[in-house]
Design a protein around this motif. Structure first.
Motif, PDB file in Angstrom:
ATOM      1  N   UNK A 279       0.832  -1.206   0.000  1.00 26.13           N
ATOM      2  CA  UNK A 279       0.000   0.000   0.000  1.00 26.13           C
ATOM      3  C   UNK A 279       0.863   1.251   0.000  1.00 26.13           C
ATOM      4  N   UNK A 280       1.928   1.264   0.795  1.00 23.44           N
ATOM      5  CA  UNK A 280       2.810   2.434   0.848  1.00 23.44           C
ATOM      6  C   UNK A 280       3.481   2.717  -0.478  1.00 23.44           C
ATOM      7  N   UNK A 281       3.914   1.681  -1.155  1.00 27.13           N
ATOM      8  CA  UNK A 281       4.515   1.855  -2.480  1.00 27.13           C
ATOM      9  C   UNK A 281       3.479   2.400  -3.459  1.00 27.13           C
ATOM     10  N   UNK A 282       2.280   1.854  -3.405  1.00 26.53           N
ATOM     11  CA  UNK A 282       1.202   2.306  -4.288  1.00 26.53           C
ATOM     12  C   UNK A 282       0.863   3.775  -4.029  1.00 26.53           C
ATOM     13  N   UNK A 283       0.704   4.154  -2.739  1.00 28.12           N
ATOM     14  CA  UNK A 283       0.352   5.532  -2.428  1.00 28.12           C
ATOM     15  C   UNK A 283       1.452   6.505  -2.854  1.00 28.12           C
ATOM     16  N   UNK A 284       2.704   6.097  -2.719  1.00 31.59           N
ATOM     17  CA  UNK A 284       3.829   6.936  -3.147  1.00 31.59           C
ATOM     18  C   UNK A 284       3.783   7.151  -4.655  1.00 31.59           C
ATOM     19  N   UNK A 285       3.606   6.051  -5.390  1.00 27.86           N
ATOM     20  CA  UNK A 285       3.553   6.142  -6.849  1.00 27.86           C
ATOM     21  C   UNK A 285       2.352   6.970  -7.298  1.00 27.86           C
ATOM     22  N   UNK A 286       1.221   6.755  -6.658  1.00 24.06           N
ATOM     23  CA  UNK A 286       0.014   7.489  -7.025  1.00 24.06           C
ATOM     24  C   UNK A 286       0.191   8.993  -6.830  1.00 24.06           C
ATOM     25  N   UNK A 287       0.752   9.378  -5.687  1.00 21.03           N
ATOM     26  CA  UNK A 287       0.909  10.795  -5.369  1.00 21.03           C
ATOM     27  C   UNK A 287       1.814  11.499  -6.376  1.00 21.03           C
ATOM     28  N   UNK A 288       2.930  10.862  -6.705  1.00 18.63           N
ATOM     29  CA  UNK A 288       3.869  11.472  -7.651  1.00 18.63           C
ATOM     30  C   UNK A 288       3.274  11.472  -9.062  1.00 18.63           C
ATOM     31  N   UNK A 289       2.686  10.360  -9.476  1.00 19.57           N
ATOM     32  CA  UNK A 289       2.123  10.269 -10.824  1.00 19.57           C
ATOM     33  C   UNK A 289       1.001  11.271 -11.041  1.00 19.57           C
ATOM     34  N   UNK A 290       0.205  11.508 -10.004  1.00 25.85           N
ATOM     35  CA  UNK A 290      -0.909  12.449 -10.148  1.00 25.85           C
ATOM     36  C   UNK A 290      -0.392  13.847 -10.494  1.00 25.85           C
ATOM     37  N   UNK A 291       0.693  14.243  -9.864  1.00 25.77           N
ATOM     38  CA  UNK A 291       1.276  15.548 -10.166  1.00 25.77           C
ATOM     39  C   UNK A 291       1.894  15.570 -11.560  1.00 25.77           C
ATOM     40  N   UNK A 292       2.514  14.467 -11.959  1.00 26.31           N
ATOM     41  CA  UNK A 292       3.107  14.398 -13.296  1.00 26.31           C
ATOM     42  C   UNK A 292       2.038  14.501 -14.376  1.00 26.31           C
ATOM     43  N   UNK A 293       0.925  13.819 -14.155  1.00 28.22           N
ATOM     44  CA  UNK A 293      -0.176  13.896 -15.118  1.00 28.22           C
ATOM     45  C   UNK A 293      -0.738  15.315 -15.163  1.00 28.22           C
ATOM     46  N   UNK A 294      -0.890  15.914 -14.005  1.00 24.39           N
ATOM     47  CA  UNK A 294      -1.416  17.279 -13.924  1.00 24.39           C
ATOM     48  C   UNK A 294      -0.528  18.263 -14.683  1.00 24.39           C
ATOM     49  N   UNK A 295       0.786  18.076 -14.567  1.00 22.52           N
ATOM     50  CA  UNK A 295       1.742  18.964 -15.216  1.00 22.52           C
ATOM     51  C   UNK A 295       2.003  18.587 -16.670  1.00 22.52           C
ATOM     52  N   UNK A 296       1.564  17.392 -17.070  1.00 23.23           N
ATOM     53  CA  UNK A 296       1.878  16.904 -18.403  1.00 23.23           C
ATOM     54  C   UNK A 296       3.344  16.548 -18.548  1.00 23.23           C
ATOM     55  N   UNK A 297       3.952  16.089 -17.454  1.00 25.15           N
ATOM     56  CA  UNK A 297       5.382  15.792 -17.426  1.00 25.15           C
ATOM     57  C   UNK A 297       5.628  14.294 -17.543  1.00 25.15           C
ATOM     58  N   UNK A 298       6.351  13.855 -18.562  1.00 23.45           N
ATOM     59  CA  UNK A 298       6.738  12.441 -18.608  1.00 23.45           C
ATOM     60  C   UNK A 298       7.827  12.179 -17.581  1.00 23.45           C
ATOM     61  N   UNK A 299       8.065  10.919 -17.268  1.00 22.40           N
ATOM     62  CA  UNK A 299       9.102  10.613 -16.294  1.00 22.40           C
ATOM     63  C   UNK A 299       9.130   9.143 -15.957  1.00 22.40           C
ATOM     64  N   UNK A 300       9.746   8.835 -14.828  1.00 26.11           N
ATOM     65  CA  UNK A 300      10.001   7.437 -14.493  1.00 26.11           C
ATOM     66  C   UNK A 300       9.787   7.179 -13.008  1.00 26.11           C
ATOM     67  N   UNK A 301       9.094   6.085 -12.715  1.00 35.10           N
ATOM     68  CA  UNK A 301       8.900   5.620 -11.353  1.00 35.10           C
ATOM     69  C   UNK A 301       9.629   4.286 -11.208  1.00 35.10           C
ATOM     70  N   UNK A 302      10.422   4.169 -10.149  1.00 37.77           N
ATOM     71  CA  UNK A 302      11.183   2.943  -9.887  1.00 37.77           C
ATOM     72  C   UNK A 302      10.744   2.395  -8.534  1.00 37.77           C
ATOM     73  N   UNK A 303      10.187   1.204  -8.537  1.00 42.44           N
ATOM     74  CA  UNK A 303       9.720   0.573  -7.310  1.00 42.44           C
ATOM     75  C   UNK A 303      10.726  -0.507  -6.912  1.00 42.44           C
ATOM     76  N   UNK A 304      11.152  -0.488  -5.650  1.00 43.20           N
ATOM     77  CA  UNK A 304      12.125  -1.477  -5.195  1.00 43.20           C
ATOM     78  C   UNK A 304      11.384  -2.739  -4.764  1.00 43.20           C
ATOM     79  N   UNK A 305      11.579  -3.789  -5.541  1.00 39.22           N
ATOM     80  CA  UNK A 305      10.998  -5.097  -5.232  1.00 39.22           C
ATOM     81  C   UNK A 305      12.093  -5.954  -4.604  1.00 39.22           C
ATOM     82  N   UNK A 306      12.233  -7.180  -5.042  1.00 41.89           N
ATOM     83  CA  UNK A 306      13.244  -8.087  -4.503  1.00 41.89           C
ATOM     84  C   UNK A 306      13.260  -9.352  -5.339  1.00 41.89           C
ATOM     85  N   UNK A 307      14.413 -10.024  -5.361  1.00 39.77           N
ATOM     86  CA  UNK A 307      14.417 -11.350  -5.970  1.00 39.77           C
ATOM     87  C   UNK A 307      13.433 -12.267  -5.244  1.00 39.77           C
TER      88      UNK A 307
END
Length: 279
Positions: free
Chosen positions: A141-169
């Motif tokens: 949930x924390x990873x999702x909320x972080x990605x959502x918050x940043x992506x929402x601003x990027x969409x609002x600004x029309x800014x492309x970019x990159x989100x990197x989520x740390x998973x694990x083997x």
């Protein structure tokens, strides 16, 4: 041959900015959760050395001592900016407020490294619900909320970019000698979350990828070794390189995924495990 020294990485980073401009993050703005220590802080410094500006979020009220040294480097040596914001990645409203505030100050936001995560080991027969709930809340949930918050601003600004989520083997294997079914399930969830976000947000020019590290010598892992010292030697024997990785060995992957060098890469899982899964 062991990992490069910090001075070697700095020299490489300076050369990359001149010779490989597609790796440059100059003047871009990034959020790094779990950024006050460990792997997150290591990747914070890599972003700064590539020219980016960073807002490091962490549940700690005060960052680790190295943070102040890196913040001073950002200002005095690298000509960029590092700021610490205490935060709880599970708090949706707070995460959105932080992202909005960053945009008010910077007039842009270009991406995220979601490195915040926790671990709790116990057998599946004895695992307590409250421990499982907390782990899933932070790691998924924390990873999702972080990605959502940043992506929402990027969409609002029309800014492309990159989100990197740390998973694990551990999101794609069941680790021999490591009993933590909920943790492994949470990291599998991160990999699948990234794929779905990549599909939804590609239309906005937002790329979403995961890094899946092998065992890393972090505070969390050292605490595990303190409780189970036999694991240090055992885990090192589980990959062809015969050792456990260190956080700086993931710096290049972070800069690559955030930068234009990976501009046609999304929905992918970058596995860096010392060959652990090759056996």
């Amino acid at each position: 041959m062991g990992p490069f020294s910090a001075s070697s990485y700095r020299s490489i980073a300076q050369s990359i900015r001149v010779l490989l401009p597609e790796f440059s993050l100059k003047d871009r703005v990034y959020v790094v959760t779990g950024g006050a220590r460990g792997l997150g802080l290591t990747q914070v410094e890599a972003i700064l050395e590539a020219g980016g500006r960073v807002y490091a979020l962490d549940r700690l009220q005060q960052p680790r001592p190295d943070f102040e040294r890196i913040a001073a480097r950002a200002k005095d040596e690298l000509g960029t900016h590092l700021e610490f914001i205490p935060s709880d990645v599970r708090d949706q409203d707070a995460m959105h407020a932080i992202a909005e505030d960053i945009v008010r100050k910077e007039k842009r936001i270009d991406g995220l490294i979601a490195a915040a995560g926790i671990q709790h080991t116990d057998t599946a027969l004895e695992y307590r619900k409250e421990d499982a709930d907390r782990l899933f809340e932070v790691n998924i949930t924390g990873v999702f909320m972080s990605a959502q918050a940043v992506a929402k601003q990027m969409v609002k600004l029309g800014t492309p970019g990159s989100l990197v989520l740390i998973a694990s083997m551990s999101g794609t294997i069941a680790n021999k000698g490591l009993i933590c079914a909920p943790y492994n399930a949470s990291k599998a969830g991160v990999v699948q979350l990234a794929r779905n976000l990549a599909v939804e947000w590609g239309q906005y020019g937002i790329r979403v990828n995961t890094i899946s590290p092998g065992y890393i010598l972090t505070d969390m892992v050292e605490a595990e070794f303190a409780e189970h010292p036999e694991l240090r030697k055992e885990w090192a024997s589980h990959n062809p390189l015969g050792r456990i990785s260190k956080a700086p060995e993931y710096r290049g992957a972070a800069v690559f995924l955030l930068s234009d060098a990976s501009s046609f890469m999304t929905g992918a899982d970058m596995i860096i495990d010392g060959g652990h899964r090759a056996w």
